[in-house]
Motif scaffolding. Structure first.
Motif, PDB file in Angstrom:
ATOM      1  N   PHE A 213      50.816  54.962  50.486  1.00 35.84           N
ATOM      2  CA  PHE A 213      51.467  55.929  51.372  1.00 35.84           C
ATOM      3  C   PHE A 213      50.394  56.860  51.939  1.00 35.84           C
ATOM      4  N   VAL A 214      49.607  56.344  52.886  1.00 28.08           N
ATOM      5  CA  VAL A 214      48.509  57.140  53.439  1.00 28.08           C
ATOM      6  C   VAL A 214      48.592  57.160  54.964  1.00 28.08           C
ATOM      7  N   GLU A 215      48.123  58.249  55.530  1.00 27.19           N
ATOM      8  CA  GLU A 215      48.241  58.454  56.970  1.00 27.19           C
ATOM      9  C   GLU A 215      47.492  57.405  57.772  1.00 27.19           C
ATOM     10  N   PHE A 216      46.281  57.005  57.312  1.00 22.32           N
ATOM     11  CA  PHE A 216      45.504  56.055  58.113  1.00 22.32           C
ATOM     12  C   PHE A 216      46.118  54.660  58.133  1.00 22.32           C
ATOM     13  N   LYS A 217      47.077  54.407  57.254  1.00 21.87           N
ATOM     14  CA  LYS A 217      47.830  53.152  57.320  1.00 21.87           C
ATOM     15  C   LYS A 217      49.140  53.322  58.095  1.00 21.87           C
ATOM     16  N   GLY A 218      49.298  54.481  58.723  1.00 23.57           N
ATOM     17  CA  GLY A 218      50.474  54.715  59.555  1.00 23.57           C
ATOM     18  C   GLY A 218      51.724  55.043  58.785  1.00 23.57           C
ATOM     19  N   PHE A 219      51.561  55.509  57.532  1.00 28.39           N
ATOM     20  CA  PHE A 219      52.755  55.774  56.731  1.00 28.39           C
ATOM     21  C   PHE A 219      53.613  56.883  57.333  1.00 28.39           C
ATOM     22  N   ASP A 220      52.968  57.893  57.908  1.00 27.22           N
ATOM     23  CA  ASP A 220      53.737  58.968  58.539  1.00 27.22           C
ATOM     24  C   ASP A 220      54.551  58.453  59.719  1.00 27.22           C
ATOM     25  N   LEU A 221      53.990  57.471  60.430  1.00 25.11           N
ATOM     26  CA  LEU A 221      54.711  56.864  61.554  1.00 25.11           C
ATOM     27  C   LEU A 221      55.915  56.070  61.047  1.00 25.11           C
ATOM     28  N   VAL A 222      55.747  55.412  59.916  1.00 21.23           N
ATOM     29  CA  VAL A 222      56.843  54.642  59.315  1.00 21.23           C
ATOM     30  C   VAL A 222      58.006  55.573  58.983  1.00 21.23           C
ATOM     31  N   TYR A 223      57.703  56.631  58.269  1.00 18.31           N
ATOM     32  CA  TYR A 223      58.759  57.567  57.854  1.00 18.31           C
ATOM     33  C   TYR A 223      59.449  58.183  59.069  1.00 18.31           C
ATOM     34  N   ARG A 224      58.674  58.720  59.996  1.00 18.02           N
ATOM     35  CA  ARG A 224      59.260  59.439  61.130  1.00 18.02           C
ATOM     36  C   ARG A 224      60.000  58.512  62.082  1.00 18.02           C
ATOM     37  N   SER A 225      59.515  57.295  62.231  1.00 12.67           N
ATOM     38  CA  SER A 225      60.220  56.319  63.064  1.00 12.67           C
ATOM     39  C   SER A 225      61.564  55.969  62.447  1.00 12.67           C
ATOM     40  N   PHE A 226      61.551  55.786  61.122  1.00 18.69           N
ATOM     41  CA  PHE A 226      62.792  55.410  60.449  1.00 18.69           C
ATOM     42  C   PHE A 226      63.818  56.538  60.512  1.00 18.69           C
ATOM     43  N   VAL A 227      63.375  57.758  60.279  1.00 16.06           N
ATOM     44  CA  VAL A 227      64.290  58.906  60.339  1.00 16.06           C
ATOM     45  C   VAL A 227      64.922  59.006  61.730  1.00 16.06           C
ATOM     46  N   LYS A 228      64.125  58.728  62.755  1.00  8.99           N
ATOM     47  CA  LYS A 228      64.646  58.757  64.123  1.00  8.99           C
ATOM     48  C   LYS A 228      65.619  57.606  64.361  1.00  8.99           C
ATOM     49  N   LEU A 229      65.334  56.466  63.747  1.00  7.42           N
ATOM     50  CA  LEU A 229      66.183  55.284  63.917  1.00  7.42           C
ATOM     51  C   LEU A 229      67.558  55.492  63.280  1.00  7.42           C
ATOM     52  N   ILE A 230      67.587  56.122  62.106  1.00  9.72           N
ATOM     53  CA  ILE A 230      68.885  56.278  61.435  1.00  9.72           C
ATOM     54  C   ILE A 230      69.774  57.309  62.139  1.00  9.72           C
ATOM     55  N   GLU A 231      69.198  58.086  63.035  1.00  7.18           N
ATOM     56  CA  GLU A 231      70.026  58.983  63.845  1.00  7.18           C
ATOM     57  C   GLU A 231      70.924  58.179  64.782  1.00  7.18           C
ATOM     58  N   GLU A 232      70.409  57.015  65.210  1.00  9.11           N
ATOM     59  CA  GLU A 232      71.182  56.139  66.101  1.00  9.11           C
ATOM     60  C   GLU A 232      72.022  55.135  65.326  1.00  9.11           C
ATOM     61  N   PHE A 233      71.561  54.766  64.131  1.00  8.45           N
ATOM     62  CA  PHE A 233      72.261  53.753  63.338  1.00  8.45           C
ATOM     63  C   PHE A 233      72.531  54.272  61.919  1.00  8.45           C
ATOM     64  N   PRO A 234      73.261  55.353  61.793  1.00  7.13           N
ATOM     65  CA  PRO A 234      73.519  55.918  60.458  1.00  7.13           C
ATOM     66  C   PRO A 234      74.258  54.931  59.557  1.00  7.13           C
ATOM     67  N   GLY A 235      73.684  54.719  58.375  1.00  9.76           N
ATOM     68  CA  GLY A 235      74.320  53.837  57.404  1.00  9.76           C
ATOM     69  C   GLY A 235      74.147  52.359  57.669  1.00  9.76           C
ATOM     70  N   LYS A 236      73.413  52.005  58.742  1.00 13.30           N
ATOM     71  CA  LYS A 236      73.278  50.592  59.114  1.00 13.30           C
ATOM     72  C   LYS A 236      71.865  50.037  58.929  1.00 13.30           C
ATOM     73  N   VAL A 237      70.911  50.912  58.666  1.00 15.18           N
ATOM     74  CA  VAL A 237      69.536  50.465  58.462  1.00 15.18           C
ATOM     75  C   VAL A 237      69.008  51.055  57.160  1.00 15.18           C
ATOM     76  N   VAL A 238      68.046  50.371  56.555  1.00 13.24           N
ATOM     77  CA  VAL A 238      67.464  50.823  55.296  1.00 13.24           C
ATOM     78  C   VAL A 238      65.964  50.535  55.315  1.00 13.24           C
ATOM     79  N   LEU A 239      65.195  51.399  54.662  1.00 13.24           N
ATOM     80  CA  LEU A 239      63.746  51.241  54.579  1.00 13.24           C
ATOM     81  C   LEU A 239      63.341  50.992  53.135  1.00 13.24           C
ATOM     82  N   LEU A 240      62.691  49.856  52.891  1.00 11.96           N
ATOM     83  CA  LEU A 240      62.151  49.545  51.570  1.00 11.96           C
ATOM     84  C   LEU A 240      60.674  49.916  51.555  1.00 11.96           C
TER      85      LEU A 240
END
Length: 390
Positions: A213-240
């Motif tokens: 979970f490090v920034e140079f591997k884009g982990f912050d982008l993963v988290y923030r992209s997913f949080v933005k995605l679940i705003e459009e698809f609440p309860g329909k997407v999951v991040l492992l």
């Protein structure tokens, strides 16, 4: 000549990386050679041992090889490595990663051959002061190595332009992966359904990230992209999330975001795992927007399982992901733009299952290229050829 027992000393930053990346080649080499391994005892990639190493002709030497830029620690580790080399007196010292190569080469012995594999150059993935620092350190390594190995096209192009002789690129797909393990055919639909139900994610669109979970591997982008995605698809997407935090590198998240990371009911923190393939078997899209890779094993593993990849158009990533074929390569402009582009692609694939299926089928068209056996065979040929030169 070929039956002579040679001493090969492998150096890699930490035990976890050895176990994950170099275990197979070390075991194969040990059948006809005396193999020594220098590494720290830390497990940056903390998975179970792949082999019972006590059963093979392997000797481990523990040295605290720093992953930081501490000059004092580097020199201390360089002295320790020099003493081990003097004691073992190997025919070949084969070091991996810049952090493993530099302390090895600092006090090199003229009578011994030194090879180094750079799993991603710092000078090719940094800016400002860090770029200057990496350029000095890596150029010093290039000068003192007898052979230099690169694992992606961009790094090879750069180094071979400076050192035309004795600079090589792996023909294998990086270190590859175990295709017997990362084989989607091993998992039936019932297996997948049972795993989804055990995780309470049946019927959801599954996005997976593996690694630190490090920034140079884009982990912050993963988290923030997913949080933005679940705003459009609440309860329909999951991040492992398969992996964990790195004690010396930041996640790139705020304190509030890090708290949410472990409280968000749509994010499953699975930790480091020896059964990554199980989770990839139930994954729809693999998300790995890293800017600092050599040739990412996690992407190779995902593609081997038929999982399309969304990543940044950066070196290493672009060696294995082909845009609109087995995934998407996104041009990085800014973090906010990268997040928007990632969400756009994830949303598109979630809504267009036919496109997702086509990308998945395309992953299998180069399936054999992902095998770790290619890497092992190539390394064995290199070592055996070296033995004819000695």
């Amino acid at each position: 000549m070929m039956n002579i027992m040679y001493k090969v000393l492998i150096v890699i930053t930490d035990y976890g990386s050895f176990n994950n990346f170099l275990a197979e080649i070390a075991i194969q080499l040990s059948f006809e050679n005396e193999i020594h391994v220098i590494c720290s005892d830390s497990n940056v990639i903390n998975i179970a041992d792949k082999f019972d190493y006590t059963k093979y002709n392997l000797t481990f030497h523990t040295v605290n090889i720093p992953r930081s830029t501490s000059i004092t620690k580097l020199i201390k580790s360089a002295y320790a490595i020099r003493n081990i080399i003097a004691y073992v007196n190997p025919n070949l010292v084969y070091a991996h990663f810049t952090t493993g190569i530099f302390p090895v080469i600092l006090f090199r012995k003229k009578s011994i051959k030194y090879w180094g594999t750079f799993h991603g150059l710092g000078m090719n993935a940094s800016s400002g002061f860090r770029k200057i620092m990496f350029s000095i350190v890596e150029f010093f390594c290039f000068l003192r190595l007898d052979k230099r190995f690169l694992i992606n096209s961009k790094d090879f192009k750069l180094v071979s332009s400076m050192f035309k002789k004795n600079t090589f690129k792996y023909n294998s797909c990086g270190v590859g992966c175990d295709l017997n393990k990362f084989d989607n055919k091993r998992f039936t639909e019932v297996d997948k359904l049972n795993l989804k139900q055990s995780l309470n994610i049946d019927g959801k669109f599954v996005i997976t990230y593996t690694g630190r979970f490090v920034e140079f591997k884009g982990f912050d982008l993963v988290y923030r992209s997913f949080v933005k995605l679940i705003e459009e698809f609440p309860g329909k997407v999951v991040l492992l999330l398969i992996g964990g935090k790195d004690p010396i590198h930041p996640t790139g998240l705020t304190v509030k975001e890090e708290i949410d990371l472990f409280k968000n009911k749509y994010i499953l923190n699975l930790g480091y795992s020896s059964i990554v393939e199980n989770y990839l078997a139930i994954t729809d899209v693999f998300l790995f927007p890293s800017k600092k890779e050599g040739l990412p094993v996690c992407i190779v593993e995902a593609l081997s399982m038929g999982v399309p990849v969304v990543t940044l158009d950066e070196r290493g990533n672009s060696d294995v992901v082909k845009n609109n074929f087995n995934g998407y390569l996104l041009k990085s402009i800014s973090k906010s733009n990268d997040i928007d582009k990632i969400v756009e692609k994830l949303k598109y694939l979630n809504l267009n299952k036919d496109v997702l299926e086509k990308l998945s089928l395309n992953c299998f068209k180069n399936h054999h290229m992902y095998s770790r056996s290619f890497f092992v065979e190539e390394q064995l040929k290199l070592i055996n050829y070296f033995k004819t030169e000695v």
